[in-house]
Design an enzyme around this catalytic site. Sequence first.
Site, mmCIF file in Angstrom:
data_model
loop_
_atom_site.group_PDB
_atom_site.id
_atom_site.type_symbol
_atom_site.label_atom_id
_atom_site.label_comp_id
_atom_site.label_asym_id
_atom_site.label_seq_id
_atom_site.Cartn_x
_atom_site.Cartn_y
_atom_site.Cartn_z
ATOM 1 N N LYS A 283 0.855 -1.189 0.000
ATOM 2 C CA LYS A 283 0.000 0.000 0.000
ATOM 3 C C LYS A 283 0.895 1.244 0.000
ATOM 4 O O LYS A 283 1.878 1.296 0.735
ATOM 5 C CB LYS A 283 -0.858 -0.039 1.265
ATOM 6 C CG LYS A 283 -2.146 0.707 1.173
ATOM 7 C CD LYS A 283 -3.119 0.172 2.207
ATOM 8 C CE LYS A 283 -4.419 0.911 2.154
ATOM 9 N NZ LYS A 283 -5.491 0.208 2.847
ATOM 10 N N GLU A 368 -19.369 -6.199 10.047
ATOM 11 C CA GLU A 368 -20.322 -5.474 10.890
ATOM 12 C C GLU A 368 -21.384 -6.399 11.468
ATOM 13 O O GLU A 368 -21.821 -6.224 12.620
ATOM 14 C CB GLU A 368 -20.994 -4.350 10.078
ATOM 15 C CG GLU A 368 -20.074 -3.177 9.734
ATOM 16 C CD GLU A 368 -19.156 -3.414 8.547
ATOM 17 O OE1 GLU A 368 -19.263 -4.490 7.901
ATOM 18 O OE2 GLU A 368 -18.317 -2.543 8.252
ATOM 19 N N ARG A 396 -25.806 -2.975 6.896
ATOM 20 C CA ARG A 396 -25.542 -4.381 6.629
ATOM 21 C C ARG A 396 -25.896 -5.262 7.826
ATOM 22 O O ARG A 396 -26.185 -6.442 7.669
ATOM 23 C CB ARG A 396 -24.057 -4.523 6.305
ATOM 24 C CG ARG A 396 -23.678 -5.870 5.903
ATOM 25 C CD ARG A 396 -22.314 -5.870 5.303
ATOM 26 N NE ARG A 396 -22.341 -5.467 3.913
ATOM 27 C CZ ARG A 396 -21.293 -5.562 3.111
ATOM 28 N NH1 ARG A 396 -20.156 -6.008 3.574
ATOM 29 N NH2 ARG A 396 -21.379 -5.197 1.856
HETATM 30 C C1 LIG Z 1 -19.004 -2.901 4.767
HETATM 31 C C2 LIG Z 1 -17.835 -1.957 4.839
HETATM 32 N N1 LIG Z 1 -17.237 -1.706 6.017
HETATM 33 C C3 LIG Z 1 -16.196 -0.844 6.077
HETATM 34 C C4 LIG Z 1 -15.734 -0.223 4.955
HETATM 35 C C5 LIG Z 1 -14.620 0.819 5.052
HETATM 36 N N2 LIG Z 1 -13.432 0.416 4.313
HETATM 37 C C6 LIG Z 1 -13.150 0.904 3.096
HETATM 38 S S1 LIG Z 1 -11.763 0.293 2.456
HETATM 39 C C7 LIG Z 1 -11.473 -0.632 3.843
HETATM 40 C C8 LIG Z 1 -10.250 -1.476 3.932
HETATM 41 C C9 LIG Z 1 -10.167 -2.374 2.760
HETATM 42 O O1 LIG Z 1 -9.016 -3.168 2.857
HETATM 43 P P1 LIG Z 1 -8.590 -4.028 1.624
HETATM 44 O O2 LIG Z 1 -9.771 -4.717 1.039
HETATM 45 O O3 LIG Z 1 -7.462 -4.880 2.034
HETATM 46 O O4 LIG Z 1 -8.129 -2.967 0.556
HETATM 47 P P2 LIG Z 1 -6.820 -2.013 0.578
HETATM 48 O O5 LIG Z 1 -7.331 -0.639 0.908
HETATM 49 O O6 LIG Z 1 -5.867 -2.527 1.595
HETATM 50 O O7 LIG Z 1 -6.293 -2.071 -0.783
HETATM 51 C C10 LIG Z 1 -12.481 -0.456 4.772
HETATM 52 C C11 LIG Z 1 -12.533 -1.105 6.096
HETATM 53 C C12 LIG Z 1 -16.397 -0.509 3.748
HETATM 54 N N3 LIG Z 1 -16.049 0.083 2.599
HETATM 55 N N4 LIG Z 1 -17.429 -1.378 3.718
#
Ligand SMILES: Cc1ncc(C[n+]2csc(CCOP(=O)(O)OP(=O)(O)O)c2C)c(N)n1
Length: 634
Positions: A283, A368, A396
């Site tokens: 990242k 969640e 959700r």
């Molecule tokens: C249901 C839900 N909960 C929380 C989020 C907030 N959120 C957005 S991106 C993220 C982290 C995603 O991590 P990853 O899939 O590993 O992607 P990266 O950003 O590391 O590339 C979170 C928790 C979301 N988008 N949807």
Amino acid sequence: MGLLDRLRSPDDLKRLTPGQVTELAAEIRTFLVESVSRTGGHLGPNLGVVELTIALHRVFDSPHDTLVFDTGHQSYVHKLLTGRTDFSALRRSDGLSGYPSRAESPHDVVENSHASTALSWADGIARAYRLRGEDDRHVVAVVGDGALTGGMAWEALNNIADGDDRGVVIVVNDNGRSYAPTIGGLAQHLTVLRTTQEYEHLLTWGKTTLRRSGPPGRLAYDALHGLKKGLKDVVSPQAGMFEDLGIKYLGPVDGHDEPMVEHALRRARAFGGPVIVHVITEKGRGYTPAEQDVADRFHAVGQIHPETGLPLAPSRFGWTGVFADEIVRIARRRPDVVALTAAMLQPVGLAPMAAEFPDRVFDVGIAEQHAATSAAGMAFAGLHPVVAVYATFLNRAFDQVLMDVAMHRAGVTFVLDRAGLTGDDGASHNGMWDLALLSLVPGLRLAAPRDEATLRDALRTAVDVDDAPTVVRYPKGALGEDLPALDEVDGVDVLARHRAEGSTRVLVVGVGAMVPTALAVGELLAAHGLAVDVVDPRWALPVPAALVKLAGEHDHVVTLEDGLVDGGVGTLLGQRLSVEGASASRMQSFGVPRRFLPHASRDELVERLHLTAPHVAGEVLAALSRTAPAAPHG
Ligand SMILES: Cc1ncc(C[n+]2csc(CCOP(=O)(O)OP(=O)(O)O)c2C)c(N)n1
């Protein structure tokens, strides 16, 4: 003119030489840093997928093949490679969306930015292609290790493994992080795969030695890849998990080695069955301030200085900061209070509590639903859990709030940050459904504080309720001044009284973040000679009996909230009034219409939805002149 400017479509990309691909990746990184530092947005995740996205578009044929990005925050490079290079107004109403957008491009399919859905989308699309005889179409789901912690991803994997989804390629973009490092058993599993030393050695040797020695070497290298599962089983007994599920596993692949990623994707494409390609990325790759930010890796930024990565404007003390502070105070006093976050420890303000009470804060991953039910379990066993999530993500877990928490009379407090209109992240990020949804839950009490003092008070009150769910919801951003009450009527705060003898008596009810607007509406109406009381119920659900009584004592009632007007506090108050025999025409409820709102700043949305004080006051005066022609008009 750079390579990026010359690209018109993914087809142009396919014609680039390996040297040009490297050049293009560097150009894209420079572009991302320069433009996202001006507009704000998801910088770290996109810097991490530059080579991966180039490889995807060189191997697959979008939009004939379908690319689905889980969550979608990492789709900027995809946008750039599909002809969308004007990022100057990213996330603003006149610019590109911060997520994939069907309106923008036929290359975009899923614009829901709630995580962990991509594999279900891919499953559905692949099944449909197959049934329709479109067997030459591939479906690629790009899913982060964070998104893989969400239950839906596993429901989908279970079906993909068992089904007929021949053309599905699942790219696991594994950077070891969600916002913070990804937690849980799956993350550990990926780590085992990622860090298996013997395996890494083999890959490096294979890459440097065999592939350099022309076609025979390449063949040998491929043969070694064929041995992979057996090898991984030797070095790591857990590594066969995906294949045990029935999904072929390729990897791990260095996600910044574009030819290697391409190679893996071509093999996956040719395989003809569900395949997981495990790609290791960093990242924030290539941007020093992000690479050095171990806590967050610049997941999402506001406007920053491109060289230093420092914010252009100092962040103002906001709602999240007050929650962060108050929950620590509560935790010091109450050892039974614990907190849960769904992969958003920093953004929801639980980091200070985790630092002081590491055993009492649980990051459950993007889960969640699990958080709500696990909290019910904790409440049953003697704790008082506080589940802190963004308002939109609680949607959700509605069933879990209803059935596991409320029906079991569990004392769980939900803290909903970013409630109401949030704006620039688009339709799926507005926290506008919570009031209408939660009003349906028996026994649930919801507070919508208007300022710092009422937020602290709401939190303290909420954690004292041990036999029903409580909710505290507040908006995104900076806090205004405290708005002290003049008086209190059975829990309803009276904030202003504009007296006018003999005039029409108007009650203006402000909910949470709309209280300042309600006060301004009160002043505008008073300037027209009306007698106006402005009140804030604070605990807005269930609608307090004192509010119903007050409303009954006024000639005209106006409610203002930043949630859905249908089913919101105003509508419920109107229903209660009509049950008690008062006329519904005396009510005007202002809130968010039942629509998916396009991305724009919060202020723009407020303006467009006519939720500003002058507009609301104008509508009230117009209504009063219709219903009571004798009403004074200033
Ligand atoms: C249901 C839900 N909960 C929380 C989020 C907030 N959120 C957005 S991106 C993220 C982290 C995603 O991590 P990853 O899939 O590993 O992607 P990266 O950003 O590391 O590339 C979170 C928790 C979301 N988008 N949807």
